[in-house]
Design a protein around this motif. Structure first.
Motif, PDB file in Angstrom:
ATOM      1  N   MET A 105     -22.848  17.480  -6.649  1.00 31.29           N
ATOM      2  CA  MET A 105     -22.272  15.478  -6.686  1.00 31.29           C
ATOM      3  C   MET A 105     -20.669  15.827  -8.069  1.00 31.29           C
ATOM      4  SD  MET A 105     -24.352  13.963  -4.402  1.00 31.29           S
ATOM      5  CE  MET A 105     -24.235  11.988  -5.655  1.00 31.29           C
ATOM      6  N   VAL A 106     -21.158  14.802  -8.931  1.00 32.66           N
ATOM      7  CA  VAL A 106     -20.298  14.845 -10.081  1.00 32.66           C
ATOM      8  C   VAL A 106     -20.102  16.033 -10.559  1.00 32.66           C
ATOM      9  CG1 VAL A 106     -21.654  14.092 -11.442  1.00 32.66           C
ATOM     10  CG2 VAL A 106     -19.079  13.198 -11.639  1.00 32.66           C
TER      11      VAL A 106
ATOM     12  N   LEU B 295     -16.074  14.722 -15.511  1.00 36.46           N
ATOM     13  CA  LEU B 295     -16.245  12.740 -15.414  1.00 36.46           C
ATOM     14  C   LEU B 295     -15.383  12.387 -17.259  1.00 36.46           C
ATOM     15  CD1 LEU B 295     -20.181  12.163 -15.912  1.00 36.46           C
ATOM     16  CD2 LEU B 295     -18.736  11.971 -14.236  1.00 36.46           C
TER      17      LEU B 295
ATOM     18  N   VAL C 167     -26.964  10.459 -15.676  1.00 36.80           N
ATOM     19  CA  VAL C 167     -25.933  10.451 -14.811  1.00 36.80           C
ATOM     20  C   VAL C 167     -26.442  10.257 -13.291  1.00 36.80           C
ATOM     21  CG1 VAL C 167     -24.125  11.400 -14.119  1.00 36.80           C
ATOM     22  CG2 VAL C 167     -25.222  12.592 -15.884  1.00 36.80           C
ATOM     23  N   THR C 168     -25.134   8.784 -13.102  1.00 36.79           N
ATOM     24  CA  THR C 168     -25.256   7.886 -12.302  1.00 36.79           C
ATOM     25  C   THR C 168     -24.029   7.997 -11.405  1.00 36.79           C
ATOM     26  OG1 THR C 168     -24.907   6.153 -13.566  1.00 36.79           O
ATOM     27  CG2 THR C 168     -26.930   6.644 -12.789  1.00 36.79           C
ATOM     28  N   ASP C 169     -23.788   8.834 -10.561  1.00 37.15           N
ATOM     29  CA  ASP C 169     -22.743   8.006  -9.267  1.00 37.15           C
ATOM     30  C   ASP C 169     -22.560   6.690  -8.459  1.00 37.15           C
ATOM     31  OD1 ASP C 169     -21.902  10.930 -10.272  1.00 37.15           O
ATOM     32  OD2 ASP C 169     -23.528  11.661  -8.638  1.00 37.15           O
ATOM     33  N   ARG C 170     -21.863   5.866  -8.231  1.00 35.10           N
ATOM     34  CA  ARG C 170     -21.852   4.916  -7.979  1.00 35.10           C
ATOM     35  C   ARG C 170     -20.407   4.847  -6.385  1.00 35.10           C
ATOM     36  NH1 ARG C 170     -26.844   4.226  -7.468  1.00 35.10           N
ATOM     37  NH2 ARG C 170     -27.749   3.051 -10.284  1.00 35.10           N
TER      38      ARG C 170
ATOM     39  N   SER D  95     -18.412   7.152 -11.928  1.00 32.06           N
ATOM     40  CA  SER D  95     -19.646   8.470 -12.277  1.00 32.06           C
ATOM     41  C   SER D  95     -19.785   8.125 -14.210  1.00 32.06           C
ATOM     42  CB  SER D  95     -19.988   9.482 -12.382  1.00 32.06           C
ATOM     43  OG  SER D  95     -19.999   9.534 -11.136  1.00 32.06           O
TER      44      SER D  95
ATOM     45  N   SER E 209     -28.962  10.102  -7.152  1.00 29.70           N
ATOM     46  CA  SER E 209     -27.117   9.204  -7.397  1.00 29.70           C
ATOM     47  C   SER E 209     -27.627   9.127  -8.956  1.00 29.70           C
ATOM     48  CB  SER E 209     -26.983   8.207  -6.464  1.00 29.70           C
ATOM     49  OG  SER E 209     -27.991   7.685  -6.511  1.00 29.70           O
TER      50      SER E 209
END
Length: 225
Positions: free
Chosen positions: A1-2, A5, A41-44, A48, A168
């Motif tokens: 994922m990320v 950042l 951590v959130t991924d949108r 992020s 996510s």
């Protein structure tokens, strides 16, 4: 994922290791302070955001904590608290905002840790867009509603597995603080004496303390919730 950042023109890399289920299996008042320093951590689609936890609260479902949503058993609202560990319990508070908790302990115990406050360590510009009323960086995630708003967490995240690299919403193992303080939880009306709020000593992002206690009746009020 990320991977990396952006924050204020530089790049930060979240800790590589995610928290494991085994690390969440202890008593809730032991697991809760161990989450201080971890990154959420959130991924949108819009980007992020990462928040380093500086304040948490423990809630037990073992019949000893009447302030817990799971105290009366697996109601539709609190069913996710009964496990497995690592699931995200998201609820609507006072009909105004969302709060997020990480389920801990073995399946069936129904304990959870409220993510009460933290510092935005990555994605600060996006967090500021989501929190336009914040005047300074320390206020972006200073309190459970502000934290979820900064991270973009809402009802669709209920049940998310924060231990899954593909999720996510993820919980990354972080460096623990050098000192931890403990005291009563904030704004509850039951079990007010339990010292189950934990925070990084001296952290400016810790939320303001409001003592709990029995709620006063107002005119026309016939009972308490």
């Amino acid at each position: 994922m990320v991977g990396r950042l952006a924050r204020g023109g530089r790049a930060l890399t979240p800790p590589d290791r995610l928290v494991t289920a085994d690390e969440l299996l202890g008593p809730v008042d032991v697991v809760a302070p161990a989450l201080l320093g971890c990154w959420v951590v959130t991924d949108r689609p819009e980007g992020s955001v990462a928040v380093r936890l500086t304040e948490v609260e423990a809630y037990s479902g073992e019949g000893e904590d009447p302030a817990s949503h799971a105290h009366r058993g697996p109601t539709p609202r609190a069913a996710i608290m009964f496990g497995p560990p690592g699931r995200l319990y998201v609820y609507f508070s006072y009909g105004v905002h969302w709060c997020a908790n990480v389920v801990v302990g073995p399946a069936g115990r129904a304990s959870a840790v409220l993510l009460r406050a933290g510092e935005v360590v990555a994605g600060e510009d996006l967090a500021a867009v989501r929190r336009p009323s914040a005047k300074v960086a320390r206020d972006l995630a200073r309190g459970p509603a502000r934290l979820t708003a900064a991270l973009g967490i809402g009802p669709d995240d209920g049940g998310a597995d924060v231990l899954d690299p593909a999720s996510s919403v993820r919980l990354h193992a972080g460096e623990p603080p050098s000192a931890v303080s403990a005291g009563p939880r904030v704004g509850i009306s039951r079990a007010t004496g339990l010292p189950w709020r934990f925070w990084e000593t001296g952290a400016t992002s810790v939320s303001a303390f409001r003592p709990g206690g029995p709620r006063r009746r107002t005119a026309g009020q016939t009972g308490t919730s």
